[in-house]
Design a protein around this motif. Structure first.
Motif, PDB file in Angstrom:
ATOM      1  N   LEU A  37       0.832  -1.199   0.000  1.00  0.00           N
ATOM      2  CA  LEU A  37       0.000   0.000   0.000  1.00  0.00           C
ATOM      3  C   LEU A  37       0.871   1.255   0.000  1.00  0.00           C
ATOM      4  CD1 LEU A  37      -2.767   1.267   0.085  1.00  0.00           C
ATOM      5  CD2 LEU A  37      -2.797   0.978   2.574  1.00  0.00           C
ATOM      6  N   GLY A  38       1.962   1.207   0.762  1.00  0.00           N
ATOM      7  CA  GLY A  38       2.890   2.336   0.763  1.00  0.00           C
ATOM      8  C   GLY A  38       3.498   2.560  -0.612  1.00  0.00           C
ATOM      9  N   PHE A  89      13.630   7.963  15.425  1.00  0.00           N
ATOM     10  CA  PHE A  89      13.801   8.453  16.790  1.00  0.00           C
ATOM     11  C   PHE A  89      12.522   8.367  17.625  1.00  0.00           C
ATOM     12  CE2 PHE A  89      17.391  10.745  14.746  1.00  0.00           C
ATOM     13  CZ  PHE A  89      18.405  10.296  15.582  1.00  0.00           C
ATOM     14  N   ARG A  90      11.359   8.355  16.965  1.00  0.00           N
ATOM     15  CA  ARG A  90      10.106   8.435  17.709  1.00  0.00           C
ATOM     16  C   ARG A  90       9.260   7.162  17.662  1.00  0.00           C
ATOM     17  NH1 ARG A  90       8.057  13.458  18.639  1.00  0.00           N
ATOM     18  NH2 ARG A  90       6.536  12.264  19.858  1.00  0.00           N
ATOM     19  N   ILE A  91       9.670   6.176  16.882  1.00  0.00           N
ATOM     20  CA  ILE A  91       8.812   5.022  16.640  1.00  0.00           C
ATOM     21  C   ILE A  91       8.437   4.289  17.923  1.00  0.00           C
ATOM     22  CG2 ILE A  91      10.748   3.447  16.247  1.00  0.00           C
ATOM     23  CD1 ILE A  91       7.354   3.431  14.418  1.00  0.00           C
ATOM     24  N   GLN A  92       9.362   4.235  18.887  1.00  0.00           N
ATOM     25  CA  GLN A  92       9.093   3.492  20.118  1.00  0.00           C
ATOM     26  C   GLN A  92       8.042   4.168  20.996  1.00  0.00           C
ATOM     27  OE1 GLN A  92      10.236   0.502  20.620  1.00  0.00           O
ATOM     28  NE2 GLN A  92      11.538   0.536  18.798  1.00  0.00           N
ATOM     29  N   SER A  93       7.887   5.465  20.856  1.00  0.00           N
ATOM     30  CA  SER A  93       6.941   6.196  21.706  1.00  0.00           C
ATOM     31  C   SER A  93       5.653   6.570  20.973  1.00  0.00           C
ATOM     32  CB  SER A  93       7.600   7.476  22.238  1.00  0.00           C
ATOM     33  OG  SER A  93       7.998   8.330  21.179  1.00  0.00           O
ATOM     34  N   MET A  94       5.534   6.185  19.712  1.00  0.00           N
ATOM     35  CA  MET A  94       4.364   6.548  18.917  1.00  0.00           C
ATOM     36  C   MET A  94       3.299   5.467  19.008  1.00  0.00           C
ATOM     37  SD  MET A  94       6.309   7.963  15.494  1.00  0.00           S
ATOM     38  CE  MET A  94       4.822   8.509  14.654  1.00  0.00           C
ATOM     39  N   SER A  95       2.048   5.887  18.888  1.00  0.00           N
ATOM     40  CA  SER A  95       0.960   4.918  18.798  1.00  0.00           C
ATOM     41  C   SER A  95       0.989   4.270  17.418  1.00  0.00           C
ATOM     42  CB  SER A  95      -0.382   5.613  19.014  1.00  0.00           C
ATOM     43  OG  SER A  95      -0.652   6.516  17.948  1.00  0.00           O
ATOM     44  N   VAL A  96       0.283   3.157  17.295  1.00  0.00           N
ATOM     45  CA  VAL A  96       0.239   2.466  16.005  1.00  0.00           C
ATOM     46  C   VAL A  96      -0.359   3.378  14.930  1.00  0.00           C
ATOM     47  CG1 VAL A  96      -0.764   0.525  14.748  1.00  0.00           C
ATOM     48  CG2 VAL A  96       0.095   0.192  17.074  1.00  0.00           C
ATOM     49  N   ALA A  97      -1.424   4.085  15.285  1.00  0.00           N
ATOM     50  CA  ALA A  97      -2.083   4.971  14.317  1.00  0.00           C
ATOM     51  C   ALA A  97      -1.146   6.091  13.873  1.00  0.00           C
ATOM     52  CB  ALA A  97      -3.350   5.561  14.926  1.00  0.00           C
ATOM     53  N   ALA A  98      -0.411   6.670  14.829  1.00  0.00           N
ATOM     54  CA  ALA A  98       0.513   7.756  14.492  1.00  0.00           C
ATOM     55  C   ALA A  98       1.656   7.247  13.620  1.00  0.00           C
ATOM     56  CB  ALA A  98       1.062   8.386  15.766  1.00  0.00           C
ATOM     57  N   ALA A  99       2.164   6.061  13.940  1.00  0.00           N
ATOM     58  CA  ALA A  99       3.254   5.490  13.153  1.00  0.00           C
ATOM     59  C   ALA A  99       2.801   5.196  11.725  1.00  0.00           C
ATOM     60  CB  ALA A  99       3.765   4.216  13.819  1.00  0.00           C
ATOM     61  N   GLN A 100       1.596   4.641  11.579  1.00  0.00           N
ATOM     62  CA  GLN A 100       1.090   4.344  10.240  1.00  0.00           C
ATOM     63  C   GLN A 100       0.840   5.626   9.449  1.00  0.00           C
ATOM     64  OE1 GLN A 100      -2.295   1.751  10.266  1.00  0.00           O
ATOM     65  NE2 GLN A 100      -1.094  -0.065  10.772  1.00  0.00           N
ATOM     66  N   THR A 101       0.300   6.640  10.111  1.00  0.00           N
ATOM     67  CA  THR A 101       0.062   7.917   9.430  1.00  0.00           C
ATOM     68  C   THR A 101       1.373   8.523   8.945  1.00  0.00           C
ATOM     69  OG1 THR A 101      -1.911   8.351  10.775  1.00  0.00           O
ATOM     70  CG2 THR A 101      -0.887  10.238   9.677  1.00  0.00           C
ATOM     71  N   THR A 102       2.392   8.464   9.801  1.00  0.00           N
ATOM     72  CA  THR A 102       3.707   8.982   9.412  1.00  0.00           C
ATOM     73  C   THR A 102       4.268   8.196   8.236  1.00  0.00           C
ATOM     74  OG1 THR A 102       4.118   9.597  11.724  1.00  0.00           O
ATOM     75  CG2 THR A 102       6.012   9.571  10.247  1.00  0.00           C
TER      76      THR A 102
END
Length: 210
Positions: A37-38, A89-102
């Protein structure tokens, strides 16, 4: 006479292996679906950006002047790298939704930065290269998935190779050396071939680690 306890243990072990295989298969399919999809977003973004940037007679529109011929083109070129660094740098602290959006944003930015290939190459050439690259990726990913060799030792070396390639690419923007460009391309193929196998094995291990 058959040992019922041994038969039960053997059957339980076989069932566990089947469950693990099915779980791993579902996990890998989900990963590749997200990657696919990406890739689709990247392709559509590149195609759309090009058609917005160039008129039918090959002239740049205002949008084309902005992303291809102005200082803003550096933002377009470097934005995907910035997105990768942000995720790293942020993947460990991000929610699944935020990581997918990014990730979706990153895919779109890559498409925008790659849209320039339509200015240089024909659609046939781009299509042929895409399928050749897809076949190579599939083979290397299959190797990383099936090999029993531990590829973790190559991880740091390959990441250093990517960093070196990025530095060399930035330098060559100013040098415009065809020899250096060829060397970057050749080394890049080797480095990313290794990364494909390494990352596939790492993704597989992440499933078992939970």
């Amino acid at each position: 006479m058959a040992d019922p306890i041994r038969n039960y243990q053997t059957g339980a072990a076989s069932g566990a292996r089947v469950d693990i295989d099915q779980g791993l298969r579902a996990y890998m399919i989900k990963v590749y679906n997200l990657m696919g999809l990406g890739l689709l977003i990247t392709g559509l973004a590149a195609w759309g950006a090009f058609h917005l940037a160039v008129t039918g007679d090959g002239q740049l529109t205002g949008f084309g002047q902005l992303i291809y011929a102005s200082a803003f083109r550096w933002v377009v070129i470097l934005a995907p790298l910035a997105a990768v660094m942000f995720l790293s740098f942020r993947i460990q602290s991000m929610s699944v939704a935020a990581a997918q959006t990014t990730f979706w944003v990153y895919a779109g930015l890559v498409g925008l930065s790659l849209s320039t290939i339509f200015l240089v190459y024909t659609g046939t050439s781009i299509t042929q290269t895409f399928f050749a690259t897809a076949a190579a990726f599939g083979g290397l990913s299959l190797y990383g998935y099936t090999t029993r060799r531990d590829l973790s030792a190559f991880g740091s070396f390959l990441i250093m190779g990517v960093i070196g390639l990025l530095i060399a690419m930035l330098i060559n923007i100013f040098l415009q050396s065809s020899a250096l460009a060829f060397a970057i391309s050749a080394i890049g193929v080797l480095v990313f071939a290794g990364l494909t196998a390494y990352d596939t094995q790492r993704i597989k291990e992440m499933h078992f680690e939970g």
